[in-house]
Write a protein that holds these residues in place. Structure first.
Motif, PDB file in Angstrom:
ATOM      1  N   GLU A   1      -0.298   3.504 -15.138  1.00  0.00           N
ATOM      2  CA  GLU A   1       0.183   2.439 -16.019  1.00  0.00           C
ATOM      3  C   GLU A   1       1.147   1.512 -15.278  1.00  0.00           C
ATOM      4  N   ARG A   2       2.007   2.079 -14.439  1.00  0.00           N
ATOM      5  CA  ARG A   2       2.925   1.238 -13.678  1.00  0.00           C
ATOM      6  C   ARG A   2       2.159   0.317 -12.734  1.00  0.00           C
ATOM      7  N   ALA A   3       1.172   0.865 -12.037  1.00  0.00           N
ATOM      8  CA  ALA A   3       0.412   0.048 -11.099  1.00  0.00           C
ATOM      9  C   ALA A   3      -0.370  -1.042 -11.823  1.00  0.00           C
ATOM     10  N   GLU A   4      -1.047  -0.693 -12.910  1.00  0.00           N
ATOM     11  CA  GLU A   4      -1.864  -1.664 -13.630  1.00  0.00           C
ATOM     12  C   GLU A   4      -1.003  -2.730 -14.297  1.00  0.00           C
ATOM     13  N   ALA A   5       0.229  -2.379 -14.681  1.00  0.00           N
ATOM     14  CA  ALA A   5       1.123  -3.378 -15.281  1.00  0.00           C
ATOM     15  C   ALA A   5       1.455  -4.489 -14.299  1.00  0.00           C
ATOM     16  N   LEU A   6       1.375  -4.179 -13.000  1.00  0.00           N
ATOM     17  CA  LEU A   6       1.642  -5.180 -11.974  1.00  0.00           C
ATOM     18  C   LEU A   6       0.365  -5.815 -11.442  1.00  0.00           C
ATOM     19  N   GLY A   7      -0.783  -5.472 -12.058  1.00  0.00           N
ATOM     20  CA  GLY A   7      -2.050  -6.004 -11.588  1.00  0.00           C
ATOM     21  C   GLY A   7      -2.634  -5.219 -10.426  1.00  0.00           C
ATOM     22  N   GLY A   8      -2.103  -4.011 -10.173  1.00  0.00           N
ATOM     23  CA  GLY A   8      -2.579  -3.196  -9.066  1.00  0.00           C
ATOM     24  C   GLY A   8      -3.479  -2.064  -9.529  1.00  0.00           C
ATOM     25  N   THR A   9      -3.731  -1.133  -8.619  1.00  0.00           N
ATOM     26  CA  THR A   9      -4.593   0.013  -8.914  1.00  0.00           C
ATOM     27  C   THR A   9      -3.943   1.278  -8.384  1.00  0.00           C
ATOM     28  N   LEU A  10      -4.349   2.415  -8.948  1.00  0.00           N
ATOM     29  CA  LEU A  10      -3.874   3.706  -8.467  1.00  0.00           C
ATOM     30  C   LEU A  10      -4.993   4.720  -8.625  1.00  0.00           C
ATOM     31  N   THR A  11      -5.216   5.504  -7.573  1.00  0.00           N
ATOM     32  CA  THR A  11      -6.205   6.578  -7.603  1.00  0.00           C
ATOM     33  C   THR A  11      -5.531   7.864  -7.158  1.00  0.00           C
ATOM     34  N   ALA A  12      -6.037   8.973  -7.657  1.00  0.00           N
ATOM     35  CA  ALA A  12      -5.487  10.280  -7.300  1.00  0.00           C
ATOM     36  C   ALA A  12      -6.598  11.310  -7.368  1.00  0.00           C
ATOM     37  N   GLY A  13      -6.623  12.209  -6.377  1.00  0.00           N
ATOM     38  CA  GLY A  13      -7.646  13.243  -6.385  1.00  0.00           C
ATOM     39  C   GLY A  13      -7.600  14.086  -5.135  1.00  0.00           C
TER      40      GLY A  13
ATOM     41  N   HIS B   1       0.853  -1.192   0.000  1.00  0.00           N
ATOM     42  CA  HIS B   1       0.000   0.000   0.000  1.00  0.00           C
ATOM     43  C   HIS B   1       0.886   1.238   0.000  1.00  0.00           C
ATOM     44  N   LEU B   2       0.618   2.153  -0.907  1.00  0.00           N
ATOM     45  CA  LEU B   2       1.340   3.417  -0.990  1.00  0.00           C
ATOM     46  C   LEU B   2       0.356   4.568  -0.851  1.00  0.00           C
ATOM     47  N   ARG B   3       0.793   5.657  -0.184  1.00  0.00           N
ATOM     48  CA  ARG B   3      -0.057   6.840  -0.046  1.00  0.00           C
ATOM     49  C   ARG B   3       0.851   8.062   0.052  1.00  0.00           C
ATOM     50  N   VAL B   4       0.601   9.039  -0.799  1.00  0.00           N
ATOM     51  CA  VAL B   4       1.325  10.311  -0.769  1.00  0.00           C
ATOM     52  C   VAL B   4       0.288  11.412  -0.682  1.00  0.00           C
ATOM     53  N   VAL B   5       0.344  12.214   0.376  1.00  0.00           N
ATOM     54  CA  VAL B   5      -0.663  13.252   0.601  1.00  0.00           C
ATOM     55  C   VAL B   5       0.037  14.546   0.989  1.00  0.00           C
TER      56      VAL B   5
ATOM     57  N   GLU C   1      -8.590  15.413  -1.651  1.00  0.00           N
ATOM     58  CA  GLU C   1      -9.178  14.973  -0.387  1.00  0.00           C
ATOM     59  C   GLU C   1      -8.640  15.893   0.703  1.00  0.00           C
ATOM     60  N   GLU C   2      -9.380  16.007   1.781  1.00  0.00           N
ATOM     61  CA  GLU C   2      -8.856  16.789   2.901  1.00  0.00           C
ATOM     62  C   GLU C   2      -7.647  16.083   3.500  1.00  0.00           C
ATOM     63  N   PRO C   3      -6.549  16.759   3.760  1.00  0.00           N
ATOM     64  CA  PRO C   3      -6.415  18.212   3.678  1.00  0.00           C
ATOM     65  C   PRO C   3      -5.866  18.728   2.343  1.00  0.00           C
ATOM     66  N   GLY C   4      -5.584  17.848   1.368  1.00  0.00           N
ATOM     67  CA  GLY C   4      -4.984  18.316   0.134  1.00  0.00           C
ATOM     68  C   GLY C   4      -5.233  17.370  -1.021  1.00  0.00           C
ATOM     69  N   PHE C   5      -4.164  16.913  -1.650  1.00  0.00           N
ATOM     70  CA  PHE C   5      -4.241  16.022  -2.805  1.00  0.00           C
ATOM     71  C   PHE C   5      -3.614  14.691  -2.418  1.00  0.00           C
ATOM     72  N   VAL C   6      -4.295  13.577  -2.721  1.00  0.00           N
ATOM     73  CA  VAL C   6      -3.863  12.261  -2.265  1.00  0.00           C
ATOM     74  C   VAL C   6      -3.661  11.338  -3.462  1.00  0.00           C
ATOM     75  N   VAL C   7      -2.541  10.638  -3.436  1.00  0.00           N
ATOM     76  CA  VAL C   7      -2.269   9.573  -4.412  1.00  0.00           C
ATOM     77  C   VAL C   7      -2.197   8.261  -3.643  1.00  0.00           C
ATOM     78  N   ARG C   8      -3.014   7.291  -4.041  1.00  0.00           N
ATOM     79  CA  ARG C   8      -3.022   5.970  -3.413  1.00  0.00           C
ATOM     80  C   ARG C   8      -2.726   4.908  -4.462  1.00  0.00           C
ATOM     81  N   ALA C   9      -1.906   3.931  -4.066  1.00  0.00           N
ATOM     82  CA  ALA C   9      -1.601   2.822  -4.971  1.00  0.00           C
ATOM     83  C   ALA C   9      -1.610   1.520  -4.175  1.00  0.00           C
TER      84      ALA C   9
END
Length: 388
Positions: A358-370, A326-330, A372-380
């Protein structure tokens, strides 16, 4: 016949077959057995005509068959010496069967035999001679010609099918090779974008700082230039490692790009005024592809924070639960980073989130970005086992 057809053009094969028909029938005519009068020029011309029909056997096999049968009836009606039944029509029967006219060949053979037997018995020839002695030989010769022609057709069909399968297989291999080349190009593009994009953004940012401080604050100018130099040096090293990986992708070169080196991102973020914190709790050693992709995703997310965020703090979280990473950058950009709109296509110029996904999906994973409070969140979410 098949041996010759692999070495001679079709017209040469037909010429040889026609010459053989003419020769065999001419020899039978010259034997001068039976008939009301001996052979003459017309009889031999008829033999030549049977041979000449072989040039039309490929395009008009049924016509050649019909003309041969009718010509045989006309020959005997004219009272010329006997030449048998099977010999004159064998080549025509073979040709019809060879080119898929098996029913026509069988029907013509039956008609020729029936008509011949009927008129010979009407003329008073002995039943025992016509039926018991000669008939079996004629039927066997005709059946053999038809069977040989059908065998040639069947084998040719099998060879054509095998050739078609070979062509389709070669086409599939070409498509797979093209797909691999396309995938390799995408991988190279992502690798270069991720390895260079982060550091060039830092260089650009501090070049602006140095320009504004030039002549006013020598210490700040020097610090900005030193950071530009160290970042450029690190970029060249990273580029060399990337090129080495593309040339010879072994595990040793992959291990350089690793989530364990994520702390190297702190300096560039700090220089941009971003307080970057890390919470990395990864147990066992990650698979090389997952490890490298995780680092690149975090690197790109931090680059976007440095370039676009309005906030002053960012947190990188990474942990695995034994099956997935699990990865998260906020960031704390107070409602979202400036770059969020660009990355989602409002200006149409950003490729960062696309590359991360593309990197996440190439490994069969998922990635979302958008936002959210308090700012911008990237989850993989990255599976620790590569998809089969």
């Amino acid at each position: 016949m098949m041996w010759a057809s692999r070495r001679l053009p079709p017209w040469a094969v037909d010429a040889l077959l026609g010459a053989g028909v003419t020769l065999v029938v001419s020899v039978a005519i010259s034997a001068n057995q039976g008939g009301r009068h001996g052979p003459d020029a017309v009889a031999y011309l008829w033999a030549v005509g049977l041979g000449a029909l072989m040039f039309a056997r490929r395009r008009y096999p049924v016509v050649v068959l019909a003309v041969t049968a009718l010509g045989l009836f006309a020959y005997y009606a004219a009272g010329y010496p006997a030449v048998g039944l099977g010999v004159p029509v064998a080549a025509a029967l073979f040709s019809a069967a060879e080119f898929g006219r098996l029913v026509h060949a069988v029907v013509t053979g039956v008609v020729v035999v029936a008509v011949s037997v009927f008129f010979r018995l009407v003329e008073g020839q002995a039943f025992s001679f016509v039926v018991n002695y000669e008939l079996a030989g004629h039927i066997l010769l005709m059946a053999a010609a038809i069977a040989l022609g059908d065998s040639v057709r069947s084998r040719r069909s099998v060879q054509e099918g095998a050739r078609r399968i070979a062509e389709l297989t070669a086409q599939r291999y070409r498509q797979e090779a093209d797909a691999r080349v396309h995938a390799d190009r995408l991988a190279i593009a992502r690798e270069l974008h991720d390895s260079i994009g982060h550091t060039t953004s830092v260089i650009s940012l501090h070049a602006d700082v140095a320009r504004e401080a030039l002549g006013r604050d020598e210490a700040q100018t020097r610090a900005a230039l030193d950071l530009i130099k160290s970042t450029a040096t690190r970029t060249m090293s990273e580029l060399r490692r990337t090129v080495a990986l593309l040339r010879a992708p072994d595990e040793s070169s992959r291990s350089v790009v690793s989530l364990s080196n994520v702390g190297t991102l702190w300096e560039s973020a700090s220089a941009a005024g971003i307080d970057l914190e890390f919470d990395v709790r990864v147990g066992a050693e990650l698979p090389a592809t997952v490890d490298a992709s995780a680092f690149r995703i975090v690197q790109e997310a931090v680059t976007n924070v440095v370039k676009h965020s309005r906030g002053s703090r960012a947190l990188v979280t990474a942990y695995d639960d034994g099956s997935v990473l699990h990865l998260r950058v906020v960031d704390d950009g107070a409602g979202g980073s400036v770059g969020a709109g660009r990355e989602h296509g409002i200006t149409g110029r950003g490729h960062g989130i696309t590359g991360m996904r593309e990197r996440a999906e190439a490994l069969g994973g998922t990635l979302t970005a958008g936002r959210e409070e308090p700012g911008f969140v990237v989850r993989a979410v990255l599976p620790l086992e590569e998809p089969s």
